[in-house]
Design a protein around this motif. Structure first.
Motif, PDB file in Angstrom:
ATOM      1  N   ARG A 140       0.119  -1.249   0.041  1.00 34.29           N
ATOM      2  CA  ARG A 140       0.098   0.133   0.242  1.00 34.29           C
ATOM      3  C   ARG A 140       1.005   1.244  -0.413  1.00 34.29           C
ATOM      4  NH1 ARG A 140      -5.284   1.567   2.832  1.00 34.29           N
ATOM      5  NH2 ARG A 140      -5.460  -0.771   3.484  1.00 34.29           N
ATOM      6  N   LEU A 185       2.844   1.479  -3.147  1.00 26.78           N
ATOM      7  CA  LEU A 185       1.466   2.818  -4.378  1.00 26.78           C
ATOM      8  C   LEU A 185       1.501   4.457  -3.808  1.00 26.78           C
ATOM      9  CD1 LEU A 185      -0.307   0.073  -5.478  1.00 26.78           C
ATOM     10  CD2 LEU A 185       1.004   0.713  -6.570  1.00 26.78           C
ATOM     11  N   ALA A 206       1.866   7.509  -6.496  1.00 30.14           N
ATOM     12  CA  ALA A 206       0.470   8.508  -6.841  1.00 30.14           C
ATOM     13  C   ALA A 206       1.237   9.427  -6.462  1.00 30.14           C
ATOM     14  CB  ALA A 206      -0.875   8.033  -5.507  1.00 30.14           C
ATOM     15  N   ILE A 230      -6.151   9.466  -6.498  1.00 29.87           N
ATOM     16  CA  ILE A 230      -5.693   7.734  -7.099  1.00 29.87           C
ATOM     17  C   ILE A 230      -4.609   7.405  -5.110  1.00 29.87           C
ATOM     18  CG2 ILE A 230      -3.245   6.318  -7.489  1.00 29.87           C
ATOM     19  CD1 ILE A 230      -5.076   7.799  -9.999  1.00 29.87           C
ATOM     20  N   CYS A 231      -4.377   8.560  -4.543  1.00 22.94           N
ATOM     21  CA  CYS A 231      -3.577   7.654  -3.118  1.00 22.94           C
ATOM     22  C   CYS A 231      -5.684   7.277  -2.659  1.00 22.94           C
ATOM     23  CB  CYS A 231      -3.774   8.677  -2.507  1.00 22.94           C
ATOM     24  SG  CYS A 231      -2.215   9.369  -2.868  1.00 22.94           S
ATOM     25  N   VAL A 256      -5.982   3.425  -4.158  1.00 20.76           N
ATOM     26  CA  VAL A 256      -5.371   2.653  -4.062  1.00 20.76           C
ATOM     27  C   VAL A 256      -5.500   2.388  -2.302  1.00 20.76           C
ATOM     28  CG1 VAL A 256      -2.649   2.260  -2.549  1.00 20.76           C
ATOM     29  CG2 VAL A 256      -3.167   3.371  -5.483  1.00 20.76           C
ATOM     30  N   TYR A 316     -10.178   4.558 -11.432  1.00 18.51           N
ATOM     31  CA  TYR A 316      -9.101   4.639 -11.861  1.00 18.51           C
ATOM     32  C   TYR A 316      -8.898   4.192 -13.378  1.00 18.51           C
ATOM     33  CZ  TYR A 316      -4.573   2.228 -13.262  1.00 18.51           C
ATOM     34  OH  TYR A 316      -2.952   2.131 -13.205  1.00 18.51           O
ATOM     35  N   SER A 322       0.329   3.083 -14.077  1.00 21.61           N
ATOM     36  CA  SER A 322       1.158   2.728 -13.145  1.00 21.61           C
ATOM     37  C   SER A 322       1.271   1.081 -13.203  1.00 21.61           C
ATOM     38  CB  SER A 322       0.093   2.985 -12.150  1.00 21.61           C
ATOM     39  OG  SER A 322       1.138   1.866 -10.969  1.00 21.61           O
ATOM     40  N   ARG A 362       2.466  -1.272 -11.860  1.00 22.34           N
ATOM     41  CA  ARG A 362       2.177  -2.048 -10.471  1.00 22.34           C
ATOM     42  C   ARG A 362       0.898  -2.038  -9.961  1.00 22.34           C
ATOM     43  NH1 ARG A 362       6.143  -0.525  -5.923  1.00 22.34           N
ATOM     44  NH2 ARG A 362       5.424   1.179  -6.570  1.00 22.34           N
ATOM     45  N   LEU A 363      -0.252  -0.451 -10.199  1.00 19.45           N
ATOM     46  CA  LEU A 363      -1.546  -0.895  -9.880  1.00 19.45           C
ATOM     47  C   LEU A 363      -2.696  -1.529 -10.524  1.00 19.45           C
ATOM     48  CD1 LEU A 363      -3.595   0.413  -8.102  1.00 19.45           C
ATOM     49  CD2 LEU A 363      -3.608   2.860  -9.246  1.00 19.45           C
ATOM     50  N   ASP A 364      -2.187  -1.233 -12.272  1.00 20.22           N
ATOM     51  CA  ASP A 364      -2.518  -2.342 -13.299  1.00 20.22           C
ATOM     52  C   ASP A 364      -2.567  -3.791 -12.702  1.00 20.22           C
ATOM     53  OD1 ASP A 364      -3.257  -0.176 -14.871  1.00 20.22           O
ATOM     54  OD2 ASP A 364      -2.013  -0.494 -16.127  1.00 20.22           O
ATOM     55  N   LEU A 397      -2.450  -4.996  -9.566  1.00 18.77           N
ATOM     56  CA  LEU A 397      -2.812  -5.309  -8.633  1.00 18.77           C
ATOM     57  C   LEU A 397      -5.070  -5.632  -8.804  1.00 18.77           C
ATOM     58  CD1 LEU A 397      -3.653  -5.352  -5.598  1.00 18.77           C
ATOM     59  CD2 LEU A 397      -3.575  -2.901  -5.613  1.00 18.77           C
TER      60      LEU A 397
END
Length: 247
Positions: free
Chosen positions: A6, A9, A13, A28-29, A32, A87, A95, A97-99, A101
Motif C-alpha cells: 500500500r 503505491l 501516486a 489515486i491515493c 489505492v 482509476y 501505473s 503495479r496498480l494495473d 494489482l
C-alpha cells in the motif's frame, strides 16, 4: 512471488503530482486505499476470531495460499470494481503495479467466489462450514473429492437387491437410474472442473508486472469460453492497455 505494498503505491501516486494535477494525485491515493481496505483478513486462533484487519500488502497467491484465503480472506468486490472504474477515468495516470494489482486481485477474487459457490452447493451446510473452519493444506480445483459420499452405495445396492427379490427384470430399473445419475453427475463435474481449471490457470499466469496485455486478453477469453465470469471492468482495463505502450 510478485507483491505490491500500500505504502509504495501511495508514494508513487504522490510522486506523480508534478505530472498530473494534485487533486488527481489525491484521487489515486484514495483509490489505492480503497483497494487495500477491501481486502480483509480474519485472524483465527483455534475456532475463535482474534482480529479482522485490512491488508497492507498484496502478493501473487500460490496453490498453498488458496485454501486459507478461501477460509479467512474477504473481498469487497463491488468496492474494488468502483475503485477500478475511478482509476480508468484518470487517463493521465497509468501505473504498471496498480494495473497488476487490480487484475490480480479481481481474477483471484472471482476464482475464490466460484469455488465457494461450488462447495456450498455440493457439500451441504454442515460439511461446508466444517471445511471452512478446518481448511485443508493443499488446494485442488478438482471437485471429485467433494463427491465421495460412500453412503450412496449401500442405498443403491439395497435398492438393487430389493428389486431383484421382486423380479429380476425390475433390477434394471434401479441400475438404469444409478447409471443415468452417475453419467449426469460426471458430465456436470467435468464442466465444473473445466471452468475452475481455466480460471486457476488464468490466475497463475499473472505472476509478473510485465504483463503481455494481448496474451492476457486471450487467456481471459479462453477462461470465459470455459464458463468463467469476469466483470466487464477487467476487460476494459485490458483493452485500454493493449493499443500502445502503456507506460
Amino acid at each position: 512471488m510478485q507483491a505490491v505494498h500500500r505504502t509504495s503505491l501511495l508514494e508513487e501516486a504522490a510522486a506523480a503530482k508534478n505530472a498530473i494535477r494534485s487533486d488527481a494525485s489525491e484521487v489515486i491515493c484514495n483509490i489505492v486505499n480503497d483497494v487495500f481496505d477491501s481486502l480483509q483478513w480474519t485472524s483465527v486462533s483455534g475456532s475463535i476470531v482474534q482480529n479482522v484487519a485490512a491488508l497492507d500488502e498484496w502478493r501473487h497467491r500460490s496453490l498453498s495460499d488458496i485454501e486459507k484465503d478461501w477460509a479467512y480472506l474477504e473481498f469487497d468486490r463491488n468496492k474494488i470494481l468502483v475503485a477500478l472504474s475511478r482509476y480508468l477515468d484518470q487517463e493521465h495516470f497509468k501505473s504498471k503495479r496498480l494495473d497488476w494489482l487490480f487484475l490480480n486481485v479481481l481474477v483471484y477474487a472471482e476464482y475464490i467466489a466460484t469455488i465457494d459457490e461450488v462447495r456450498r452447493r455440493l457439500l451441504g451446510v454442515d460439511a461446508f462450514v466444517m471445511m471452512k473452519i478446518r481448511p485443508i493444506d493443499q488446494h485442488t480445483y478438482d471437485v471429485h473429492p467433494l463427491l465421495k459420499k460412500w453412503w450412496h452405495w449401500p442405498l443403491a445396492l439395497a435398492a438393487v437387491a430389493i428389486s431383484f427379490t421382486l423380479h429380476p427384470v425390475a433390477t434394471l430399473l434401479p441400475i438404469g437410474a444409478i447409471t443415468a445419475g452417475i453419467y449426469k453427475r460426471n458430465k456436470a463435474v467435468g464442466k465444473i472442473n473445466l471452468t475452475l481449471h481455466s480460471m486457476l490457470t488464468t490466475y497463475l499466469s499473472l505472476n509478473t508486472f510485465d504483463l503481455g496485455w494481448g496474451n492476457v486478453k486471450e487467456t481471459l477469453k479462453e477462461s470465459k469460453n470455459a464458463g468463467a465470469i469476469f466483470d466487464s471492468s477487467v476487460f476494459s482495463l485490458v483493452e485500454r492497455r493493449i493499443p500502445s505502450k502503456a507506460y
